[in-house]
Design an enzyme around this catalytic site. Structure first.
Site, PDB file in Angstrom:
ATOM      1  N   ASP A   1      -0.868  -1.367   3.126  1.00 19.79           N
ATOM      2  CA  ASP A   1      -1.822  -0.418   4.066  1.00 19.79           C
ATOM      3  C   ASP A   1      -2.494   0.486   2.260  1.00 19.79           C
ATOM      4  O   ASP A   1      -2.065   1.265   1.845  1.00 19.79           O
ATOM      5  CB  ASP A   1      -1.379   0.753   4.228  1.00 19.79           C
ATOM      6  CG  ASP A   1      -0.994   0.907   5.516  1.00 19.79           C
ATOM      7  OD1 ASP A   1      -0.959  -0.365   6.234  1.00 19.79           O
ATOM      8  OD2 ASP A   1      -0.605   1.665   6.442  1.00 19.79           O
TER       9      ASP A   1
ATOM     10  N   ASP B   1      -2.129  -4.879   5.932  1.00 20.94           N
ATOM     11  CA  ASP B   1      -3.523  -4.391   6.778  1.00 20.94           C
ATOM     12  C   ASP B   1      -3.755  -3.468   5.661  1.00 20.94           C
ATOM     13  O   ASP B   1      -4.051  -2.357   5.543  1.00 20.94           O
ATOM     14  CB  ASP B   1      -2.801  -3.173   7.582  1.00 20.94           C
ATOM     15  CG  ASP B   1      -2.627  -3.702   9.120  1.00 20.94           C
ATOM     16  OD1 ASP B   1      -2.569  -4.863   9.152  1.00 20.94           O
ATOM     17  OD2 ASP B   1      -1.337  -3.463   9.674  1.00 20.94           O
TER      18      ASP B   1
END
Length: 374
Positions: free
Chosen positions: A189, A210
């Site tokens: 992230d 991600d």
């Protein structure tokens, strides 16, 4: 004849010396023709502007309703601060792209000072909640030891594992944000582009899981998306993970970008991305937001062989009835056009943008009429 040749050689020598001298000037000199700085962040007082001992103090000195850019020079150093930009028109300019580093090390599962976990929405090193923010020639990182935590987890899981550690978050209130020659570094992230319009030019974004995600409208031009190695993981990671609202035409758009990898990452072990349906609280309970129909597009991007030939992965979410289901890539808006390199493949699972729709991906169309200066 010899005299003319000698003069020509002297002119060439002088020109080369001038070019060499210009090349050795520090980055600060290159900014001398730009508007003056309103603040300087430095360890010692600097002439020419107010000097602050931290980036946070310099941001706090800016007007709450600033209509003109408030330019802050961040000198070389590692500035360990958890920053929130809540004032418009803040411009952070680094003295050195690799040497002016904004860093913090909070992960989602770590506890805040009040004892509660930071969570994904709270752990960012830099959070932007105001319009017209700009960062140039610096680095933003989340220095959380992700790899060490894989071997020895240090906290209770939040979401899948608690190791989400955001470097930069564009939160509610952010819009028309620009990033030029910026390095963004993390693992899981890294970049949470969740609100407003943003433009990233010639940036390097590194991470594993991600590492470019969110529901905002972000355009990436000539950037590097670098996948980092995760020991012991068959699926090494995912690049673009959008949760774009259904009414929003564009989400994460990558133009002329380069998808690279750490040397230890195997071929075909990283997905182009997956669509995310984050959990929201509704009147009838908490479940995956049905309005999140992720949009991501790769246009004329070069991809190394670490990209999986099948392209995209499914991603799990909690349905309204409480069951865990998978959001398949074909149920979102995940596309490519003119992909290149050893990671580019033609397959039914890697949907191509219809040529009649390419006009939708100009900068002006993607950024909904906002035209940043060159």
């Amino acid at each position: 004849m010899n005299h003319d040749v000698s003069k020509q050689r002297r002119r060439l020598l002088q020109a080369s010396l001038t070019a060499a001298a210009a090349a050795t000037l520090p980055p600060l000199r290159a900014a001398a023709t730009a508007p003056p700085f309103d603040a300087i962040v430095a360890r010692t007082p600097q002439p020419g502007a107010r000097t602050f001992a931290s980036v946070g103090e310099a941001i706090a000195a800016a007007p709450m309703e600033g209509r003109a850019p408030f330019r802050i020079l961040v000198t070389r150093g590692r500035w360990h601060e958890k920053l929130v930009v809540d004032r418009p028109n803040i411009h952070l300019v680094g003295e050195d792209r690799s040497g002016s580093v904004l860093t913090f090390d909070a992960a989602a599962g770590m506890k805040r000072p009040d004892g509660e976990p930071w969570g994904t929405w709270g752990c960012a090193s830099v959070t932007v909640r105001a319009p017209d923010f700009r960062a140039q020639r610096l680095a933003i990182e989340n220095a959380f030891d992700y790899v060490g935590n894989l071997a020895t987890p240090k906290f209770e899981p939040i979401g899948p594992n608690g190791a989400q550690a955001v470097a930069l978050m564009l939160d509610a209130g952010a819009d028309r944000c620009e990033f030029d020659d910026v390095d963004l570094s993390g693992h899981q992230d890294t970049l949470f582009a969740d609100a407003g319009r943003s433009l990233f030019r010639s940036c390097r974004i590194s991470g594993s899981v991600d590492f470019v995600f969110g529901g905002g409208n972000a355009l990436f031009e000539d950037c590097e998306l670098h996948s980092r190695f995760r020991p012991g993981k068959e699926r090494q990671g995912y690049v673009a993970v959008p949760c774009t609202p259904a009414r929003q035409p564009h989400g994460l758009t990558f133009l002329r970008c380069r998808l690279s990898r750490d040397a230890l990452i195997p071929d075909a072990s990283v997905a182009l991305g997956r669509a995310w349906r984050p959990g929201r609280t509704f009147a009838d309970g908490k479940y995956g937001d049905p309005d999140a129909v992720g949009a991501a597009a790769y246009l004329s991007c070069w991809m190394d062989a670490h990209i999986d030939p099948k392209g995209w992965d499914a991603m799990g979410y909690t349905a309204r009835d409480g069951k865990r289901v998978m959001l398949e890539p074909e149920l979102a808006r995940l596309f490519e056009h003119d992909s290149r390199g050893p990671g580019a493949h033609q397959s039914p699972t890697r949907r191509q943008i219809d040529p009649t729709q390419l006009a939708m991906y100009t900068r002006e169309r993607v950024l909904a009429g906002w035209m940043p200066e060159a």
